[in-house]
Design a protein around this motif. Structure first.
Motif, mmCIF file in Angstrom:
data_model
loop_
_atom_site.group_PDB
_atom_site.id
_atom_site.type_symbol
_atom_site.label_atom_id
_atom_site.label_comp_id
_atom_site.label_asym_id
_atom_site.label_seq_id
_atom_site.Cartn_x
_atom_site.Cartn_y
_atom_site.Cartn_z
ATOM 1 N N MET A 137 -8.943 -12.048 8.804
ATOM 2 C CA MET A 137 -8.062 -11.984 7.642
ATOM 3 C C MET A 137 -6.661 -11.651 8.138
ATOM 4 S SD MET A 137 -8.614 -12.306 4.326
ATOM 5 C CE MET A 137 -10.261 -11.683 3.976
ATOM 6 N N PRO A 138 -5.622 -12.303 7.589
ATOM 7 C CA PRO A 138 -4.263 -11.968 8.030
ATOM 8 C C PRO A 138 -3.861 -10.567 7.578
ATOM 9 C CG PRO A 138 -4.216 -13.498 6.169
ATOM 10 C CD PRO A 138 -5.648 -13.380 6.585
ATOM 11 N N ASP A 139 -3.039 -9.926 8.380
ATOM 12 C CA ASP A 139 -2.539 -8.593 8.034
ATOM 13 C C ASP A 139 -1.437 -8.731 6.984
ATOM 14 O OD1 ASP A 139 -2.194 -5.879 8.019
ATOM 15 O OD2 ASP A 139 -1.695 -5.708 10.159
ATOM 16 N N THR A 140 -1.079 -7.597 6.367
ATOM 17 C CA THR A 140 0.004 -7.593 5.385
ATOM 18 C C THR A 140 1.340 -7.818 6.081
ATOM 19 O OG1 THR A 140 0.138 -5.179 5.555
ATOM 20 C CG2 THR A 140 -1.220 -6.080 3.785
ATOM 21 N N ASP A 141 2.300 -8.329 5.321
ATOM 22 C CA ASP A 141 3.631 -8.648 5.833
ATOM 23 C C ASP A 141 4.643 -7.721 5.155
ATOM 24 O OD1 ASP A 141 6.096 -9.668 6.490
ATOM 25 O OD2 ASP A 141 5.705 -11.705 5.794
ATOM 26 N N PRO A 142 5.197 -6.727 5.889
ATOM 27 C CA PRO A 142 6.137 -5.786 5.277
ATOM 28 C C PRO A 142 7.345 -6.471 4.642
ATOM 29 C CG PRO A 142 5.434 -4.986 7.420
ATOM 30 C CD PRO A 142 4.921 -6.396 7.299
ATOM 31 N N GLU A 143 7.830 -7.541 5.249
ATOM 32 C CA GLU A 143 8.988 -8.246 4.692
ATOM 33 C C GLU A 143 8.641 -8.868 3.338
ATOM 34 O OE1 GLU A 143 11.832 -12.079 5.721
ATOM 35 O OE2 GLU A 143 10.886 -10.976 7.369
ATOM 36 N N GLN A 144 7.465 -9.469 3.245
ATOM 37 C CA GLN A 144 7.008 -10.040 1.970
ATOM 38 C C GLN A 144 6.860 -8.949 0.923
ATOM 39 O OE1 GLN A 144 2.893 -10.886 1.983
ATOM 40 N NE2 GLN A 144 2.839 -11.922 -0.004
ATOM 41 N N GLN A 145 6.259 -7.819 1.310
ATOM 42 C CA GLN A 145 6.037 -6.733 0.354
ATOM 43 C C GLN A 145 7.358 -6.166 -0.144
ATOM 44 O OE1 GLN A 145 3.261 -3.956 2.207
ATOM 45 N NE2 GLN A 145 1.543 -5.164 1.442
#
Length: 310
Positions: A137-145
């Motif tokens: 599963m891909p990790d979260t993206d701080p820039e997107q968040q």
């Protein structure tokens, strides 16, 4: 639920207009149970919707469907629960900005008076954590968040909602009394396994194991049912900084002056001003310190910088 609320009324003086909130999931809700909750005295529902998109719910392994997410809100409104709050999650892998906006607009279109919105976090030792670490599963993206949080603030302001705490938005008069009490340092009592209490000087938390908690009540000398921490003046001050900074009202500098004195307040203001050296993260006056929208992306770090005694 009737038995619990009847017991509370027997043992405590409860305000006639008390806000009595029940947390529920969409798959818990139907016409019969809503009527029962209303009859018992529940007057506010907090529903764990998370998303109105089927693919998001499947990815998060939620028990309810997108259809149930919408239907439960309509049923609650029809049953007379005008005071509703729902949770929504952003920053999930694959969630586009347009899809996030559609989620928010769906909630607004349904007439939900209060939204709690959180960035997805991957908690250690969970199934999701394992899938991320094994590249399933891909990790979260701080820039997107961060981007989706900034967009959220714009959409909610345009819709007339107060951004009264970093994760919480409410129409005027619909702030959560329960959550607001935590952020304002009001004393509270927690009953039952895992519940927390605060009396201004002590924090107490009950053991979470149901069987041990019950045994401790029945055999009051054998099994302790809670642990507690005595807060130092520094603890209390730092907790105030941490919670107040997250709110719309911000840090009351007159209260700070009364607590730590004028000289230390000046030092705190100097530290706070440093966060505006690159970009405007704080609104600072002689009366308050408040986060800007950009500053809300850095709230925890800013609060930590303002702590004393650490």
């Amino acid at each position: 639920m009737n038995q619990l609320l009847e017991a509370l009324h027997r043992h405590f003086d409860i305000s006639p207009d008390a806000e009595i909130t029940l947390e529920a999931n969409p798959d818990d809700i139907n016409e019969t149970i809503l009527a029962g909750w209303r009859s018992a005295g529940i007057n506010r529902l907090s529903i764990g919707v998370q998303s109105f998109r089927e693919q998001d719910l499947q990815w998060m392994n939620r028990a309810h469907t997108a259809v149930e997410a919408e239907r439960c809100i309509l049923l609650a409104l029809e049953a007379g629960f005008e005071n509703l709050t729902i949770d929504l999650i952003y920053g999930t892998p694959g969630l586009s900005d347009d899809a996030w906006e559609a989620n928010v607009q769906k909630a607004l279109g349904l007439g939900v008076a209060h939204l709690s919105c959180y960035a997805l976090t991957v908690e250690p030792k969970t199934a999701l954590d394992h899938m991320v670490r094994t590249a399933k599963m891909p990790d979260t993206d701080p820039e997107q968040q961060g981007r989706q949080f900034l967009l959220l603030m714009d959409w909610m302001a345009a819709a007339g909602y107060e951004h009264y705490e970093i994760s919480n938005f409410a129409l005027p008069g619909k702030r959560s009394r329960h959550n607001s009490a935590y952020w304002q340092g009001v004393h509270y009592l927690g009953l039952g396994p895992g519940a927390h209490s605060f009396d201004g000087n002590r924090r107490r938390w009950n053991i979470a194991n149901n069987a041990l908690y019950t045994k401790g009540l029945l055999e009051s000398t054998s099994t302790p049912i809670y642990e507690e921490e005595i807060l130092t003046p520094e603890n209390r001050f730092n907790e105030y900084i941490m919670t107040a900074l997250r709110t719309l009202e911000g840090i009351d500098l007159n209260r700070v002056r009364r607590t730590i004195g004028e000289e230390q307040t000046k030092q705190l203001l100097t530290i706070a001003s440093g966060h505006n050296s690159i970009e405007q993260r704080l609104h600072i006056t002689d009366a308050f310190i408040r986060l800007t929208n950009t500053g809300k992306l850095f709230a925890d770090g800013i609060a930590a910088d303002l702590f004393i005694g650490v």
